[in-house]
Design an enzyme around this catalytic site. Structure first.
Site, PDB file in Angstrom:
ATOM      1  N   ARG A 162     122.055  98.635  28.603  1.00  0.00           N
ATOM      2  CA  ARG A 162     123.202  98.315  27.754  1.00  0.00           C
ATOM      3  C   ARG A 162     123.118  98.902  26.351  1.00  0.00           C
ATOM      4  O   ARG A 162     123.555  98.214  25.403  1.00  0.00           O
ATOM      5  CB  ARG A 162     123.972  97.088  27.896  1.00  0.00           C
ATOM      6  N   SER A 232     132.473  92.213  32.473  1.00  0.00           N
ATOM      7  CA  SER A 232     131.132  91.278  32.077  1.00  0.00           C
ATOM      8  C   SER A 232     131.111  90.994  30.469  1.00  0.00           C
ATOM      9  O   SER A 232     131.078  92.045  29.919  1.00  0.00           O
ATOM     10  CB  SER A 232     129.814  92.043  32.477  1.00  0.00           C
ATOM     11  N   GLU A 328     127.785  91.457  25.867  1.00  0.00           N
ATOM     12  CA  GLU A 328     127.871  93.175  26.231  1.00  0.00           C
ATOM     13  C   GLU A 328     129.116  93.553  25.479  1.00  0.00           C
ATOM     14  O   GLU A 328     128.826  94.813  25.076  1.00  0.00           O
ATOM     15  CB  GLU A 328     127.979  93.217  27.630  1.00  0.00           C
TER      16      GLU A 328
END
Length: 345
Positions: A162, A232, A328
């Protein structure tokens, strides 16, 4: 087309009641450059946004928001691979559908990931054992200050979990305008995660993987068109092998994935769930009942509700596991992106 003092409720998937001073739809590089310079001449902050699927506006944005809608998909091939050149404003899931419709395999594990193609390299999106870095060939980046574009090959993008160079070195004054994707014709299915492990690698098709991924995501994840969310919220934490073994000894059911450097990635959703946080609510925000990794706008939430809930979840996980979850989702304040960890620390 632009509007003054425009609501962003339909431009962020949390559906939060926030506003920007000005919003401009961008469908070409020349329009992007012009809009950028006009905003800078007016001494306004500028934010480039795709579909608002991975952002949390912590307050109103006091500047010009540029909606990247630069479209176009072109495809060439040779004996070994297909090569896609994709405009940054294309919808990611529709790109996955396009490839399968043209009998091109390799993106099926990444089905139903929300957002635009231009956002994919920033986060190095990934799901079910596949990340963008596995299929990315290059990223075309525009320097908005001088109008010059450059092509960063995949090895220059510094992709991580990420993470990418675009989160660090190209945050201000640059825009991703296209992404190059290479999909090998010697297709090998990736069936290492979730329900995909039940499929037969000898007979499975890309379409079957696509259908399974879509079914699983629809079953576990709320539709942002119905319930505001950004997917998420936290990254899966990567810890040392020693730390992982300590947790596994006490909680042997925690899902984990061994990384190439022998560190261990743990499932953040499981950690949150084990703290009995599913359904926990603060104001209009709640932890999703089916997937603890997702925070939702359950009843006219405001930005502070999401922030307070994220902070509470993070502290509960720290108290039980001594693991600090990192968001995230990207946090956007009045003048642009801010440090998400500091906000929920």
């Amino acid at each position: 087309m632009s509007n003054q003092g425009q609501s962003l409720k339909h431009l962020n998937t949390f559906a939060l009641p926030v506003y920007a001073t000005r919003v401009i739809g961008i469908n070409s590089v020349s329009t992007l450059i012009t809009a950028w310079h006009e905003a800078r001449m007016a001494d306004q902050s500028v934010l480039l946004l795709g579909e608002g699927s991975n952002v949390l506006f912590v307050e109103d944005f006091s500047g010009t928001l540029l909606l990247n809608r630069i479209k176009g998909i072109s495809c060439t091939e040779d004996s070994g691979a297909w090569y896609l050149h994709v405009g940054a404003g294309e919808n990611w899931h529709q790109l996955v559908c396009y490839t399968l419709q043209h009998c091109i395999r390799g993106l099926e594990n990444l089905a139903l990931i929300p957002g635009c193609v231009g956002a994919a390299p920033i986060q190095n999106i990934g799901a079910y054992g596949v990340e963008l870095q596995n299929v990315c060939q290059y990223v075309d980046l525009l320097d908005l200050n001088n109008g010059v574009s450059q092509r960063l090959m995949v090895e220059d993008c510094q992709f991580g979990y990420r993470d990418s160079i675009f989160k660090h070195c190209y945050k201000e004054g640059f825009a991703i305008i296209a992404v190059g994707i290479k999909l090998t014709k010697a297709w090998i299915p990736t069936l290492s995660h979730g329900d995909l492990t039940q499929l037969d690698p000898l007979t499975v098709t890309a379409e079957e993987i696509f259908n399974q991924v879509c079914a699983t995501r629809r079953r576990k994840l709320p539709d942002p068109a119905v319930t505001g969310n950004a997917g998420s919220f936290f990254k899966n934490p990567i810890v040392s092998r020693k730390k992982a073994m300590e947790i596994l000894k006490k909680y042997p059911r925690v899902p984990y994935y061994i990384q190439p450097d022998h560190c261990i990635k743990l499932a953040a959703g499981w950690l949150i769930d084990s703290c009995a946080l599913k359904g926990h609510r603060i104001g209009g925000a709640a932890v999703h009942q089916q997937q603890a990794l997702v925070l939702i706008n359950i009843n006219n939430a405001v930005s502070q509700d999401i922030l307070d809930l994220a902070r509470y979840v993070r502290r509960q996980v720290v108290a039980k596991f001594a693991i600090y979850l990192e968001p995230e989702v990207r946090f956007i304040a009045a003048n642009g992106e801010i440090n998400s960890v500091e906000c929920v620390g």
